[in-house]
Scaffold this active site. Structure first.
Site, PDB file in Angstrom:
ATOM      1  N   HIS A   1      -3.671  -5.888   1.167  1.00  0.00           N
ATOM      2  CA  HIS A   1      -2.763  -6.133   3.038  1.00  0.00           C
ATOM      3  C   HIS A   1      -2.491  -6.972   3.018  1.00  0.00           C
ATOM      4  O   HIS A   1      -3.417  -7.737   3.907  1.00  0.00           O
ATOM      5  CB  HIS A   1      -2.959  -4.835   3.348  1.00  0.00           C
ATOM      6  CG  HIS A   1      -2.987  -3.527   3.687  1.00  0.00           C
ATOM      7  ND1 HIS A   1      -2.215  -2.347   4.560  1.00  0.00           N
ATOM      8  CD2 HIS A   1      -3.997  -2.701   3.124  1.00  0.00           C
ATOM      9  CE1 HIS A   1      -2.165  -1.694   4.108  1.00  0.00           C
ATOM     10  NE2 HIS A   1      -3.327  -1.040   3.322  1.00  0.00           N
TER      11      HIS A   1
ATOM     12  N   CYS B   1       1.033  -1.435   0.142  1.00  0.00           N
ATOM     13  CA  CYS B   1      -0.123  -0.186  -0.182  1.00  0.00           C
ATOM     14  C   CYS B   1       0.727   1.614  -0.007  1.00  0.00           C
ATOM     15  O   CYS B   1       1.802   1.916  -1.201  1.00  0.00           O
ATOM     16  CB  CYS B   1      -0.738  -0.002   1.302  1.00  0.00           C
ATOM     17  SG  CYS B   1      -2.457   1.641   1.287  1.00  0.00           S
TER      18      CYS B   1
ATOM     19  N   GLU C   1      -0.533  -8.657   5.275  1.00  0.00           N
ATOM     20  CA  GLU C   1      -0.473  -8.790   6.208  1.00  0.00           C
ATOM     21  C   GLU C   1      -1.376  -8.646   7.777  1.00  0.00           C
ATOM     22  O   GLU C   1      -1.574  -9.342   8.333  1.00  0.00           O
ATOM     23  CB  GLU C   1       0.757  -7.593   7.188  1.00  0.00           C
ATOM     24  CG  GLU C   1      -0.104  -5.931   7.246  1.00  0.00           C
ATOM     25  CD  GLU C   1      -0.321  -5.047   5.930  1.00  0.00           C
ATOM     26  OE1 GLU C   1      -0.927  -4.268   5.732  1.00  0.00           O
ATOM     27  OE2 GLU C   1      -0.052  -5.614   5.326  1.00  0.00           O
TER      28      GLU C   1
END
Length: 224
Positions: free
Chosen positions: A194, A85, A196
């Site tokens: 994302h 991002c 994560e």
């Protein structure tokens, strides 16, 4: 492996990225934007957030952080670097990746569970996936629309540098539904979604993002 995660002023997802690195089976090392020391890491993650408040342009100030001098040099030597991002935006501003990320087509911040197709597994960050594999990964951005001139887009497609592509409705207007790209060598990857936030069953979208942190194949062995 030791994977460094850089914290910039305004980073929001650095701790999440560190946790994902550990869940991927590696040692997470916290790196600070103002340092020139990469602390002996084997790979680097530039996390999401709003570095320097997104002033000027997203990532435009972060590219001048002292640590980025070291990141650019390390990437040139073949070290794996993943920008997520805002990290993707910083990689583009640093000219480690081509193109740019601009305001979403609908002019609104979005947060969705996004379907993706993994288009390339020739990077250390995607080697744990199968080419063509479909995954669901969290997506949240306001300036996530990837743009580039037609010549650059054709080159990215022709050289297999499109790493991931949006499936279903294009969430932010990215040209050719591009969600992530790599450099020619394959060691530097920028990804707007994302991963994560998609590493545990308890929360998020499941575990489809964990493969990005597996680093199953060392870049020095295969991608150098």
């Amino acid at each position: 492996m030791k994977v460094g995660v850089v914290t910039f002023p305004g980073s929001l997802d650095d701790v999440d990225a560190q946790r994902a690195v550990r869940l991927g089976g590696h040692e997470a090392v916290a790196l600070w934007h103002g340092d020139h020391d990469l602390r002996g890491v084997d790979a680097i993650v530039l996390p999401g957030g709003f570095s320097y408040g997104d002033y000027l342009r997203c990532g435009a100030i972060s590219r001048f952080s002292p640590v980025m001098t070291e990141v650019v040099e390390a990437a040139g030597r073949g070290m794996p670097v993943l920008g997520i991002c805002n990290g993707f935006q910083i990689l583009c501003e640093s000219h480690l990746l081509p193109g740019a990320l601009i305001r979403n087509q609908r002019q609104k911040f979005l947060c969705v569970d996004q379907r993706l197709r993994i288009e390339s597994t020739r990077t250390p960050w995607t080697a744990a996936y199968a080419e063509g594999q479909e995954v669901v990964i969290a997506l949240k951005n306001g300036e996530g629309s990837f743009v580039a001139d037609e010549e650059t887009l054709d080159r990215l497609e022709g050289e297999g540098q499109v790493v991931a592509r949006y499936l279903g409705d294009n969430p932010n207007g990215s040209l050719r539904d591009i969600a992530g790209i790599s450099n020619e060598r394959g060691n530097v990857v920028g990804l707007m979604p994302h991963p994560e936030h998609s590493v545990e069953e308890l929360c998020g979208t499941g575990t489809d993002g964990l493969g990005f942190f597996a680093l199953a194949t060392l870049a020095t062995e295969v991608f150098a």
